[in-house]
Design a protein around this motif. Structure first.
Motif, short mmCIF file in Angstrom:
data_model
loop_
_atom_site.label_atom_id
_atom_site.label_comp_id
_atom_site.label_asym_id
_atom_site.label_seq_id
_atom_site.Cartn_x
_atom_site.Cartn_y
_atom_site.Cartn_z
N UNK A 239 3.57 -1.91 13.76
CA UNK A 239 4.69 -1.12 13.25
C UNK A 239 5.20 -1.69 11.93
N UNK A 240 5.32 -3.01 11.85
CA UNK A 240 5.75 -3.64 10.61
C UNK A 240 4.79 -3.33 9.48
N UNK A 241 3.48 -3.38 9.77
CA UNK A 241 2.48 -3.10 8.74
C UNK A 241 2.60 -1.67 8.24
N UNK A 242 2.80 -0.72 9.13
CA UNK A 242 2.94 0.68 8.71
C UNK A 242 4.17 0.86 7.82
N UNK A 243 5.26 0.19 8.18
CA UNK A 243 6.47 0.29 7.36
C UNK A 243 6.23 -0.28 5.96
N UNK A 244 5.52 -1.40 5.90
CA UNK A 244 5.24 -2.01 4.60
C UNK A 244 4.37 -1.11 3.73
#
Length: 346
Positions: A239-244
Motif C-alpha cells: 500500500x505504501x508503494x502504491x501511494x508513493x
C-alpha cells in the motif's frame, strides 16, 4: 474427520460497496481449530472498552462513549505480528492473468483465502466470511457518523474504505469526535497495524516497481464494524508503494457476516419511499442518487447480509483493563491525549 472450511462464489448482489471483481464466501466450521479464539481478535469489557489483540500482544485499546459520540484510541507498544506468510516472487508469478481482470481477481481471491485458512496466526473464526475486491472512495464522500448498536438489528452494511494514506501515519494515541469527525476519521477509515517501512526500504522499492507496471498484488483489509474501520491485515508495504507511485492499489476486503432474512414490512418500505422523496425535492447530486438507491435496495430487500465483528470477554474485565492502561501510561503518556482523556479511558 474434522470438517474444513468451505469456499463458494459470492452470490450477494450488493454489499453497498463498489467492487472491482468477483468474490468468495467462506463458511468456517465451529469444530476443531476454529472453535478457539483466533490470534487476531477483539476483547471487550463493560462500557464499550475494546482491546485488539494480535497473538499475545495488545495492539490497540479503544473506549467508545455510551452515546456513540466519541472514542479514544491508544496503541500498544508492540508491533503487530505478521498474519500471512511473505509473498514471494515465484508465488506472484503464478497469477499470470491480466491485472484487474475477473480471472486475475479470482486467482488472488483463492490464493488469499487459502493463505487465511492456513495462516499460523489465524484471523478467521467460526461463521460466515466474505472475501471480495473493493475500491476506496474519497474521505469527503464517507458517512459522517458511525452507526451505533442501538440503531441496527445485529448486522449492518459495510462502509467503503478511504484515507489510505493513513498507512504512512502511526499516531500512538488519538481522540475522535464522531459528530464533527475529520474526513480521515469517518466510517471506513483505514487503520494500519504497524509503522510504515521507509520509502528507501528494499521491499518498498520492489513493490514500487510492481505498482508502476500494474502487477502489484492486492492489499488485504479487514472490516471491524464496531470501530467502523478497515484494518490492514497484509500489505502495509504494498500500500505504501502504491501511494508513493500515485497509483490506485488493488484492495481485497475481508469481513464476517450474518444472514438477516426479514419479513415484509409495509411501514419500513413506505418510510424508505418517503425519505427518498424528501431527498429528491431539490436537484440531487450523483452522490445523493447513489445513496438513495442503496437505501431503497436495503429497505426493500428481504434476504440481507450484514457484517458484525465478534468479540470475546476481556480476561479480568475492567480491573485488568485499568491495570494494563495504567502500566502503559507510566511508560510515558503518548501525545495528543490530555489528562481528562486518560482518566475517562481508564
Amino acid at each position: 474427520m474434522t470438517p474444513g472450511v468451505s469456499i463458494v462464489a459470492d452470490d450477494t448482489r450488493s454489499w453497498g460497496l463498489e467492487t472491482a471483481g468477483p468474490g468468495l464466501l467462506l463458511n468456517v466450521p465451529s469444530t476443531g481449530p476454529w472453535a478457539r479464539r483466533p490470534a487476531l481478535h477483539l476483547e471487550v469489557a463493560p462500557s464499550y472498552r475494546l482491546r485488539l489483540r494480535g497473538g499475545q500482544k495488545t495492539l490497540l485499546w479503544t473506549r467508545i462513549d455510551s452515546y456513540w459520540d466519541q472514542a479514544v484510541f491508544v496503541r500498544g507498544t508492540d508491533s503487530a505480528p505478521r498474519i500471512l506468510p511473505v509473498l514471494t516472487a515465484p508465488e506472484i508469478r503464478t497469477v499470470d492473468s491480466l491485472p484487474g481482470t475477473e480471472t486475475w481477481w479470482t486467482a488472488w481471491n483463492w490464493k488469499m483465502a487459502r493463505a487465511l485458512i492456513g495462516a499460523p496466526l489465524p484471523v478467521l473464526h467460526a461463521g460466515h466470511w466474505c472475501l471480495r475486491p473493493i475500491r476506496a472512495i474519497e474521505a469527503e464522500k464517507a458517512e459522517r457518523h458511525p452507526v451505533s448498536p442501538m440503531e441496527w438489528s445485529f448486522g449492518q452494511p459495510l462502509m467503503p474504505p478511504h484515507s489510505l494514506a493513513a498507512v504512512t501515519q502511526f499516531p500512538l494515541a488519538w481522540t475522535e469526535d464522531w459528530w464533527e469527525a475529520l474526513p480521515g476519521q469517518r466510517p471506513g477509515a483505514l487503520l494500519p497495524l504497524r509503522e510504515a517501512s521507509a520509502a528507501e526500504d528494499g521491499r518498498v522499492k520492489s513493490w514500487r516497481k510492481r505498482a508502476r507496471d500494474g502487477t502489484l498484488p492486492p492489499v488485504l483489509l479487514l472490516f471491524v464494524d464496531i470501530l467502523a474501520k478497515w484494518v490492514v491485515l497484509d500489505g502495509h508495504d504494498r500500500l505504501h508503494a502504491a501511494l508513493l507511485e500515485g497509483t490506485e492499489p488493488p484492495l481485497l476486503g475481508l469481513w464476517p457476516f450474518i444472514d438477516r432474512p426479514q419479513p415484509w414490512n409495509a411501514t419500513r418500505e413506505e418510510g424508505a419511499l418517503l425519505a427518498a422523496e424528501f431527498q429528491l425535492r431539490t436537484p440531487p447530486t450523483p452522490d445523493t442518487v447513489d445513496r438513495i438507491n442503496r437505501m431503497l435496495l436495503f429497505s426493500f430487500s428481504h434476504d440481507r447480509r450484514g457484517t458484525v465483528s465478534r468479540a470475546w470477554p476481556l480476561p479480568g474485565g475492567q480491573a485488568a483493563w485499568r491495570e494494563e492502561l495504567s502500566a502503559r501510561r507510566r511508560l510515558g503518556p503518548p501525545p495528543l491525549l490530555d489528562e481528562d482523556d486518560w482518566d475517562w479511558l481508564l
